[in-house]
Design a protein around this motif. Sequence first.
Motif, short mmCIF file in Angstrom:
data_model
loop_
_atom_site.label_atom_id
_atom_site.label_comp_id
_atom_site.label_asym_id
_atom_site.label_seq_id
_atom_site.Cartn_x
_atom_site.Cartn_y
_atom_site.Cartn_z
N PRO A 141 0.85 -1.13 0.07
CA PRO A 141 -0.11 0.01 -0.09
C PRO A 141 0.85 1.48 0.04
O PRO A 141 0.31 2.31 -0.36
CB PRO A 141 -0.84 -0.26 1.29
CG PRO A 141 -0.15 -1.20 1.94
CD PRO A 141 0.60 -2.16 1.17
N ALA A 217 -7.51 -0.55 4.42
CA ALA A 217 -6.56 -0.26 5.51
C ALA A 217 -5.86 0.92 5.29
O ALA A 217 -5.37 1.05 4.25
CB ALA A 217 -5.73 -1.36 5.93
N ASN A 218 -5.89 1.60 6.14
CA ASN A 218 -5.01 2.98 6.14
C ASN A 218 -4.05 2.88 7.25
O ASN A 218 -4.21 2.09 8.29
CB ASN A 218 -6.17 4.26 6.52
CG ASN A 218 -6.83 4.33 5.47
OD1 ASN A 218 -6.66 4.38 4.13
ND2 ASN A 218 -8.25 4.51 5.79
N PRO A 219 -3.13 3.83 7.16
CA PRO A 219 -1.79 3.72 8.33
C PRO A 219 -2.57 4.04 9.65
O PRO A 219 -3.34 4.74 9.87
CB PRO A 219 -1.02 4.89 7.68
CG PRO A 219 -1.19 5.33 6.24
CD PRO A 219 -2.67 4.71 5.98
N ASP A 221 -4.19 1.55 10.97
CA ASP A 221 -5.13 0.44 11.06
C ASP A 221 -4.57 -0.84 11.34
O ASP A 221 -3.46 -1.20 10.83
CB ASP A 221 -6.10 0.01 9.86
CG ASP A 221 -7.02 1.43 9.64
OD1 ASP A 221 -7.23 2.27 10.68
OD2 ASP A 221 -7.53 1.63 8.46
N ASP A 223 -4.78 -3.86 10.09
CA ASP A 223 -4.31 -4.55 8.80
C ASP A 223 -3.43 -3.68 8.01
O ASP A 223 -2.93 -4.31 6.98
CB ASP A 223 -5.39 -4.92 7.82
CG ASP A 223 -6.31 -6.18 8.24
OD1 ASP A 223 -5.43 -6.68 9.06
OD2 ASP A 223 -7.23 -6.38 7.70
N TYR A 224 -3.12 -2.60 8.14
CA TYR A 224 -2.22 -1.97 6.98
C TYR A 224 -0.92 -2.49 6.94
O TYR A 224 -0.03 -2.80 7.97
CB TYR A 224 -2.07 -0.28 7.49
CG TYR A 224 -1.45 0.42 6.70
CD1 TYR A 224 -1.97 0.67 5.35
CD2 TYR A 224 0.03 0.65 6.77
CE1 TYR A 224 -1.37 1.61 4.42
CE2 TYR A 224 0.66 1.38 5.92
CZ TYR A 224 0.31 1.91 4.71
OH TYR A 224 0.62 2.54 3.62
#
Length: 356
Positions: A141, A217-219, A221, A223-224
């Motif tokens: 990501p 997912a975002n930074p 989170d 799952d990121y």
Amino acid sequence: RRRHTRSLVPSRGLGDVYKRQCKLRRLRLLAATASWFATSASCFGQLPPGVTYEDVGLGERPYGPPETSVRLVPWASFPGQIQQAAPWGNHLYFAINYGQIFEYDLKGNPSPTAFLDLPTLRPDFLPQPPHGGLRGLAFHPGFDANGLLYTFHQEAVGSGGTPDFGNLAAPIIREHIIAEWDFMNQVDGQPRFREVLRIAFELGEHNGQNIGFNPQANPGDPDYGLLFACIGDNGNAPDPEDRILHDPFDVAQDFGSLHGSVIRIDPTDPSGLSDLELASAGRMRSANGKFSIPLDNPFIGDPSRLDVVYAKGFRNPLTMSFSPDGKPLVADVGQHSYEEINLIESGHNYGCLLYT
């Protein structure tokens, strides 16, 4: 060293964020649709001899109201069997079984050369279709900033030392590896290669398959930056009378085995971090030291179960996508009668048993 980046335009407001999310959803849908068309028409992205576009209903809307029906039209052809498709920026990327990743624009036009050519860069790469070769691809990501791309592919036995997982009784005939390709640090114009993990297989089917990062997912989170990977039960196709076992080692229900699992790891190199720094980031170092394991994986601390396993009990989890709320969706290939699409939950057992 040549730097390779594909930047996304920074969002300037909630409206721009919404538009970008919608655009990414359309890209993922187009990637999935193009992949379906190419592989369903034939394994080479072309119609079988004697079959026309009209025969398969292209250009026609199926039965149903116009607002919900789908019209299929030719979009592109592909030089091999597609294993996985992924969007990035304004392009779509297709992993071909024979080891290439091709870049396509949104009109279906390919780049003149492969985006990544594994047989050229990895002399021990083995295609061996339909179950070998390149099985999956996933952009980190943070690809725009770190240039990291991951693949799941097959190499010759013994090409990388002792496998990290999969030491069973039968002789090893295949090894599949999750690899990192660093486009920010290139050597002779090619991305730098790093092996993340290597898995041994004793039979010729149900091996390594699709991989992916949670696109929602975002930074910050949980799952990121965590890579999900699908791994088959190491089974083998039966003869016409079904006298050959599919899962002769019963690994799908062996929580000490990586086979028959969906795993969840942080594939980035942890070597520059101390154990304390990793722990503060919610990670623990892997046994081979080449990746780290999230501390919220379901079997952390259980010596009878592998820390990397996120879910268990699969026969041949061939393809992966993600639900709108970011949960993995895995298509598990059945035998003769049933196919499954499973919404993957942490720690769940999806029930594949020894085939008799």
